[in-house]
Design a protein around this motif. Structure first.
Motif, mmCIF file in Angstrom:
data_model
loop_
_atom_site.group_PDB
_atom_site.id
_atom_site.type_symbol
_atom_site.label_atom_id
_atom_site.label_comp_id
_atom_site.label_asym_id
_atom_site.label_seq_id
_atom_site.Cartn_x
_atom_site.Cartn_y
_atom_site.Cartn_z
ATOM 1 N N VAL A 1 -44.183 38.101 -34.671
ATOM 2 C CA VAL A 1 -45.638 38.098 -34.831
ATOM 3 C C VAL A 1 -46.240 39.391 -34.281
ATOM 4 N N MET A 2 -45.813 39.785 -33.096
ATOM 5 C CA MET A 2 -46.334 41.013 -32.505
ATOM 6 C C MET A 2 -45.973 42.220 -33.350
ATOM 7 N N PHE A 3 -44.744 42.226 -33.909
ATOM 8 C CA PHE A 3 -44.325 43.351 -34.736
ATOM 9 C C PHE A 3 -45.217 43.463 -35.970
ATOM 10 N N VAL A 4 -45.501 42.337 -36.606
ATOM 11 C CA VAL A 4 -46.356 42.348 -37.796
ATOM 12 C C VAL A 4 -47.754 42.827 -37.448
ATOM 13 N N GLN A 5 -48.289 42.312 -36.339
ATOM 14 C CA GLN A 5 -49.634 42.723 -35.928
ATOM 15 C C GLN A 5 -49.684 44.210 -35.620
ATOM 16 N N ARG A 6 -48.602 44.720 -35.043
ATOM 17 C CA ARG A 6 -48.572 46.143 -34.716
ATOM 18 C C ARG A 6 -48.441 46.997 -35.972
ATOM 19 N N GLN A 7 -47.518 46.649 -36.864
ATOM 20 C CA GLN A 7 -47.238 47.480 -38.026
ATOM 21 C C GLN A 7 -48.277 47.310 -39.132
ATOM 22 N N VAL A 8 -48.766 46.086 -39.327
ATOM 23 C CA VAL A 8 -49.704 45.829 -40.421
ATOM 24 C C VAL A 8 -51.152 45.989 -39.971
ATOM 25 N N LEU A 9 -51.475 45.389 -38.832
ATOM 26 C CA LEU A 9 -52.856 45.419 -38.365
ATOM 27 C C LEU A 9 -53.141 46.580 -37.426
ATOM 28 N N ARG A 10 -52.086 47.318 -37.062
ATOM 29 C CA ARG A 10 -52.228 48.484 -36.185
ATOM 30 C C ARG A 10 -52.828 48.127 -34.826
ATOM 31 N N ARG A 11 -52.478 46.962 -34.344
ATOM 32 C CA ARG A 11 -52.944 46.560 -33.022
ATOM 33 C C ARG A 11 -52.003 47.096 -31.962
ATOM 34 N N ARG A 12 -52.562 47.571 -30.866
ATOM 35 C CA ARG A 12 -51.744 48.085 -29.767
ATOM 36 C C ARG A 12 -51.587 47.064 -28.648
ATOM 37 N N PHE A 13 -52.610 46.260 -28.375
ATOM 38 C CA PHE A 13 -52.585 45.332 -27.243
ATOM 39 C C PHE A 13 -52.485 43.898 -27.753
ATOM 40 N N PHE A 14 -51.674 43.099 -27.036
ATOM 41 C CA PHE A 14 -51.403 41.733 -27.453
ATOM 42 C C PHE A 14 -51.427 40.815 -26.241
ATOM 43 N N GLU A 15 -51.857 39.579 -26.479
ATOM 44 C CA GLU A 15 -51.772 38.557 -25.440
ATOM 45 C C GLU A 15 -50.466 37.791 -25.606
ATOM 46 N N LYS A 16 -49.814 37.527 -24.483
ATOM 47 C CA LYS A 16 -48.583 36.734 -24.518
ATOM 48 C C LYS A 16 -48.553 35.784 -23.334
ATOM 49 N N ARG A 17 -48.084 34.569 -23.575
ATOM 50 C CA ARG A 17 -47.947 33.607 -22.488
ATOM 51 C C ARG A 17 -46.765 33.993 -21.608
ATOM 52 N N ILE A 18 -47.013 34.099 -20.299
ATOM 53 C CA ILE A 18 -45.986 34.409 -19.305
ATOM 54 C C ILE A 18 -46.033 33.300 -18.260
ATOM 55 N N TYR A 19 -45.011 32.468 -18.223
ATOM 56 C CA TYR A 19 -45.009 31.315 -17.314
ATOM 57 C C TYR A 19 -46.254 30.462 -17.568
ATOM 58 N N ASP A 20 -47.095 30.285 -16.543
ATOM 59 C CA ASP A 20 -48.276 29.426 -16.692
ATOM 60 C C ASP A 20 -49.563 30.236 -16.810
ATOM 61 N N TYR A 21 -49.457 31.484 -17.257
ATOM 62 C CA TYR A 21 -50.657 32.284 -17.474
ATOM 63 C C TYR A 21 -50.439 33.190 -18.679
ATOM 64 N N ARG A 22 -51.418 34.018 -18.999
ATOM 65 C CA ARG A 22 -51.325 34.921 -20.141
ATOM 66 C C ARG A 22 -51.580 36.353 -19.684
ATOM 67 N N LEU A 23 -50.914 37.298 -20.341
ATOM 68 C CA LEU A 23 -51.106 38.710 -20.027
ATOM 69 C C LEU A 23 -51.377 39.487 -21.305
ATOM 70 N N VAL A 24 -52.256 40.484 -21.206
ATOM 71 C CA VAL A 24 -52.422 41.463 -22.265
ATOM 72 C C VAL A 24 -51.366 42.543 -22.044
ATOM 73 N N LEU A 25 -50.551 42.796 -23.065
ATOM 74 C CA LEU A 25 -49.463 43.756 -22.986
ATOM 75 C C LEU A 25 -49.722 44.932 -23.922
ATOM 76 N N ASP A 26 -49.089 46.057 -23.617
ATOM 77 C CA ASP A 26 -49.263 47.294 -24.377
ATOM 78 C C ASP A 26 -48.018 47.541 -25.223
ATOM 79 N N TYR A 27 -48.158 47.463 -26.535
ATOM 80 C CA TYR A 27 -47.019 47.642 -27.429
ATOM 81 C C TYR A 27 -46.412 49.038 -27.305
ATOM 82 N N ASP A 28 -47.207 50.017 -26.895
ATOM 83 C CA ASP A 28 -46.721 51.394 -26.798
ATOM 84 C C ASP A 28 -46.001 51.687 -25.490
#
Length: 310
Positions: A1-28
Motif C-alpha cells: 500500500v505504501m509503495f503504491v501511494q508513493r509511486q502513484v500518488l507521489r506521497r512522501r509521508f505515511f501513517e503506520k501503526r506501531i504497537y499501540d500507537y501510530r507514527l508518521v514515517l518518511d518514505y525517503d
C-alpha cells in the motif's frame, strides 16, 4: 500500500501503526522510517526494558528523539501524570517528532526542543548522513585494520549548525529524571561525562538507557571507558542490563564469534539471560569491570541500562 501511494500518488509521508500507537514515517528516509515500514517495530529489547522500568507519573528525558518512536512510547507509559522531555536538533526529524506527538494525543505532557545536549553549550556542526538516525557530532574514524570496525563506515553528506545546551544548564530547571534514554551516535560519552561532573549527584537521572556506538570511541578524543568508570565509581551507578548484539551469529561474517560466546567467556551464561530477542539478548548480573570491558572492546553490546543506587 505504501509503495503504491508513493509511486502513484507521489506521497512522501505515511501513517503506520506501531504497537499501540501510530507514527508518521518518511518514505525517503533509508534509516528508522524504512525499518519501521518493513517490520512495524524496532529494537524490541529496549521496548521490553522501558516497559519494565517506566511507571505512570515518571519524568523521562529522550536525547536524540528523532521522529518520536521512543518519545511516544515512553509518553504512553508515564501517562498524563508524567512528563517526557524530548530533544532533537535536526529540523526534518523535529517536524515529524512534533507531528507524531500530536497524532498520538500525548503533546500535553511532552516538552519538545529543537536543540542538542552536550558537555558544553554553543553552536556545533552536526555531520549529516542519508539515514535520519545516523547524524552525529563525531565523524567516525574507522581503523581499516580492525575487521569488525570496517562495517561502521558511513557516508557524510554535509554538516548542519545546531544550537547546543550543556547538560547541567539544561536540567537545572527540570524536575529530577527517573530515566534518561539516549541514542546519540557517540555523544553519549560527553553526556555521561556531564553526569559524572554534576555538582550534586542527586540531580543525575535515576536510570540511564544508552545505545553504544563503538565506531566513535577513541581513547583520547572520545573515551567511553573513562567516563563509565567515573559514573560508576563516583556517582554510584551500576549496570542493571546489557543488551548483547549478534547474539547467535554475525550477519556480516559466518566465521565470527557470536555474542553469546563472548559473554560466556566472561562467565555469563543462560542463567544471566533475562530474555532473548531475534539476534540480541538482555543480560543481568554483570560486574562493573566486565560490563565496561564488554562495551569498550567489542561490538557485542548494543545497549546498556545504568541504575543509580540510592
Amino acid at each position: 500500500v505504501m509503495f503504491v501511494q508513493r509511486q502513484v500518488l507521489r506521497r512522501r509521508f505515511f501513517e503506520k501503526r506501531i504497537y499501540d500507537y501510530r507514527l508518521v514515517l518518511d518514505y525517503d528516509d533509508p534509516g528508522i522510517s524504512a525499518q519501521l515500514m518493513r517490520r512495524g517495530e524496532r529494537e524490541p529489547e529496549q521496548r521490553f526494558t522501558l516497559d519494565r522500568e517506566l511507571k505512570p507519573g515518571m519524568t523521562v528525558l529522550d536525547l536524540g528523539a528523532n521522529i518520536g518512536y521512543y518519545t511516544v512510547m515512553m509518553a504512553r507509559r508515564v501517562g498524563a501524570t508524567g512528563r517526557v522531555f524530548a530533544v532533537e536538533p535536526v529540523p526534518a526529524n523535529f517536524s515529524l517528532l512534533s507531528r507524531n506527538v500530536e497524532l498520538n494525543g500525548v503533546a500535553g505532557w511532552c516538552g519538545l526542543e529543537a536543540v542538542a545536549i552536550g558537555h558544553t553549550g554553543g553552536v556545533r556542526p552536526l555531520f549529516i548522513t542519508p539515514q535520519s538516525n545516523w547524524h552525529s557530532f563525531h565523524e567516525p574514524v574507522v581503523d581499516g585494520n580492525v575487521a569488525w570496525l570496517r562495517k561502521y563506515q558511513r557516508q557524510v553528506t554535509g554538516t548542519l549548525s545546531v544550537p547546543t545546551y550543556a547538560l547541567g544548564a539544561y536540567i537545572a530547571d527540570k524536575p529530577p529524571f527517573d530515566l534518561l534514554r539516549m541514542d546519540i551516535e557517540g555523544s553519549e560519552v560527553e553526556i555521561l561525562r556531564g553526569i559524572a561532573e554534576l555538582a550534586d549527584a542527586e540531580t543525575g537521572p535515576r536510570r540511564i538507557l544508552f545505545e553504544t556506538h563503538p565506531e566513535f570511541y577513541q581513547p583520547v578524543r572520545n573515551d567511553l571507558r573513562g567516563v563509565l568508570r567515573k559514573v560508576c565509581e563516583g556517582r554510584g551507578y551500576r549496570f542493571k542490563y546489557l543488551v548483547s548484539d549478534f547474539h547467535f551469529r554475525s550477519p556480516y561474517d559466518d566465521a565470527a564469534e557470536s555474542g553469546r560466546r563472548v559473554f560466556e567467556r566472561f562467565g555469563y551464561g543462560r542463567e544471566h539471560v533475562e530474555r532473548e530477542f531475534r539476534n540480541r539478548a538482555i543480560y543481568t548480573g554483570l560486574t562493573t569491570p566486565h560490563a565496561i570491558e564488554l562495551i569498550c572492546t567489542s561490538e557485542y553490546v548494543n545497549a546498556a541500562l545504568l541504575e543509580r543506587e540510592c
